[in-house]
Design an enzyme around this catalytic site. Structure first.
Site, PDB file in Angstrom:
ATOM      1  N   ASN A   1      44.549  41.844  36.776  1.00  0.00           N
ATOM      2  CA  ASN A   1      43.306  42.616  36.617  1.00  0.00           C
ATOM      3  C   ASN A   1      43.403  43.831  37.532  1.00  0.00           C
ATOM      4  O   ASN A   1      43.281  43.702  38.751  1.00  0.00           O
ATOM      5  CB  ASN A   1      42.110  41.734  37.002  1.00  0.00           C
TER       6      ASN A   1
ATOM      7  N   LYS B   1      41.423  46.339  37.678  1.00  0.00           N
ATOM      8  CA  LYS B   1      40.097  46.853  38.068  1.00  0.00           C
ATOM      9  C   LYS B   1      40.034  48.377  37.882  1.00  0.00           C
ATOM     10  O   LYS B   1      40.646  48.905  36.972  1.00  0.00           O
ATOM     11  CB  LYS B   1      39.774  46.428  39.510  1.00  0.00           C
TER      12      LYS B   1
ATOM     13  N   HIS C   1      33.454  38.663  34.655  1.00  0.00           N
ATOM     14  CA  HIS C   1      34.032  38.741  36.005  1.00  0.00           C
ATOM     15  C   HIS C   1      32.880  38.827  37.015  1.00  0.00           C
ATOM     16  O   HIS C   1      31.851  39.449  36.741  1.00  0.00           O
ATOM     17  CB  HIS C   1      34.935  39.963  36.104  1.00  0.00           C
TER      18      HIS C   1
ATOM     19  N   GLU D   1      32.435  40.595  39.504  1.00  0.00           N
ATOM     20  CA  GLU D   1      32.017  41.970  39.817  1.00  0.00           C
ATOM     21  C   GLU D   1      31.070  42.504  38.741  1.00  0.00           C
ATOM     22  O   GLU D   1      30.141  43.253  39.036  1.00  0.00           O
ATOM     23  CB  GLU D   1      33.248  42.865  40.007  1.00  0.00           C
TER      24      GLU D   1
ATOM     25  N   GLU E   1      37.110  31.528  39.386  1.00  0.00           N
ATOM     26  CA  GLU E   1      37.269  32.500  40.461  1.00  0.00           C
ATOM     27  C   GLU E   1      36.094  32.371  41.436  1.00  0.00           C
ATOM     28  O   GLU E   1      35.021  32.962  41.191  1.00  0.00           O
ATOM     29  CB  GLU E   1      37.293  33.925  39.902  1.00  0.00           C
TER      30      GLU E   1
ATOM     31  N   GLY F   1      39.272  39.179  46.458  1.00  0.00           N
ATOM     32  CA  GLY F   1      39.493  40.382  47.262  1.00  0.00           C
ATOM     33  C   GLY F   1      39.270  40.183  48.747  1.00  0.00           C
ATOM     34  O   GLY F   1      39.180  41.151  49.500  1.00  0.00           O
TER      35      GLY F   1
ATOM     36  N   SER G   1      42.374  35.991  45.540  1.00  0.00           N
ATOM     37  CA  SER G   1      43.347  36.222  46.613  1.00  0.00           C
ATOM     38  C   SER G   1      44.676  35.508  46.386  1.00  0.00           C
ATOM     39  O   SER G   1      45.317  35.059  47.348  1.00  0.00           O
ATOM     40  CB  SER G   1      42.740  35.851  47.974  1.00  0.00           C
TER      41      SER G   1
HETATM   42  C1  PEP Z   1      40.019  39.280  40.511  1.00  0.00           C
HETATM   43  O1  PEP Z   1      39.455  40.347  40.685  1.00  0.00           O
HETATM   44  O2  PEP Z   1      39.933  38.705  39.430  1.00  0.00           O
HETATM   45  C2  PEP Z   1      40.793  38.742  41.623  1.00  0.00           C
HETATM   46  C3  PEP Z   1      41.167  37.499  41.543  1.00  0.00           C
HETATM   47  O3  PEP Z   1      41.045  39.604  42.675  1.00  0.00           O
HETATM   48  P1  PEP Z   1      41.982  39.285  43.962  1.00  0.00           P
HETATM   49  O4  PEP Z   1      43.249  38.634  43.449  1.00  0.00           O
HETATM   50  O5  PEP Z   1      42.235  40.633  44.564  1.00  0.00           O
HETATM   51  O6  PEP Z   1      41.212  38.365  44.843  1.00  0.00           O
END
Ligand code: PEP
Length: 231
Positions: free
Chosen positions: A7, A9, A89, A91, A154, A160, A192
């Protein structure tokens, strides 16, 4: 087979990163999916054509067309070569107000044209600390899941932040998703994930949704290699 999805973003990366990832991966032995921002979908699709790497978008609107300034429909994503789309997601849920009902409508719209939704679910830190994590996962799955979706677990507190969930926590969440959606559902872990910590997540889940580490071709290739080892 495991699925590793990147992803990207709102980072302005397109064919450059896709070509670097393609060069690192060769012929991947797992499913690999790249999800750039809308303007880069077409060039990323061209950069990975014939490699087996799939193309996904990060969001969509539930309506097929109309006066929805700034929005993109499922059919438009199909037209630029997407096979997958991330839906719900955290976000989108937290920063853009996507409700469970909106997420459910987006899942339906994606499936109606044959896109595979990657439905994201996961609890906030407050929900986890209050002991509501599994309840939150169940309610988000119940609100929007349709057979054929991939579900990405997630935890919001792990995205993040550099603080991944423990593999045990990811395994328990994957179990909860399967209880709610059915034993056949593919469950990814996200939050992460990086080249150093990823291996146990491929034992706990059917793949990974990777944010930050997917912007580095070598790191992403190392994650894909770990998924290949897990089978
Ligand atoms: C994500 O945005 O779906 C995600 C898992 O980000 P990160 O790996 O940076 O935590």
């Amino acid at each position: 087979m495991k699925l590793v999805a990147g992803n990207w973003k709102m980072h302005d990366r397109g064919a450059d990163l896709a070509s670097a990832i393609r060069a690192q991966l060769g012929a991947p032995g797992v499913e690999v999916l790249l999800c750039p921002a809308f303007p880069y979908l077409r060039e990323v699709g061209e950069a990975v054509a014939g490699s087996g790497i799939a193309l996904g978008a990060q969001d969509l609107h539930w309506e097929p067309r109309g006066a929805f300034t700034g929005a993109v429909s499922a059919r438009m994503l199909l037209d630029v070569g997407c096979t997958h789309v991330i839906v719900g997601h955290s976000e989108r849920r937290l920063l853009f107000g996507d409700t469970d009902a909106a997420v459910a409508a987006k899942v339906k719209a994606a499936m109606a044209v044959g896109l595979i939704p990657i439905l994201c679910v996961g609890e906030t830190l407050e929900e986890r600390d209050a002991g509501f994590a599994q309840r939150r996962i169940r309610s988000q799955v119940a609100a929007a899941y349709q057979p054929g979706c991939v579900v990405a677990y997630e935890p919001v507190w792990a995205i993040g932040t550099g603080r991944a969930a423990s593999p045990e926590h990811a395994r328990e969440a994957a179990r909860t998703v399967r209880d709610a959606a059915g034993a056949d559902v593919r469950v990814l872990y996200g939050g992460s994930v990086n080249a150093a910590n990823c291996a146990p997540f491929f034992e706990a889940a059917d793949g990974a949704l990777v944010g930050g580490a997917s912007l580095d071709a070598a790191a992403f290739a190392a994650i894909v290699a770990a998924a290949e080892v897990a089978g």
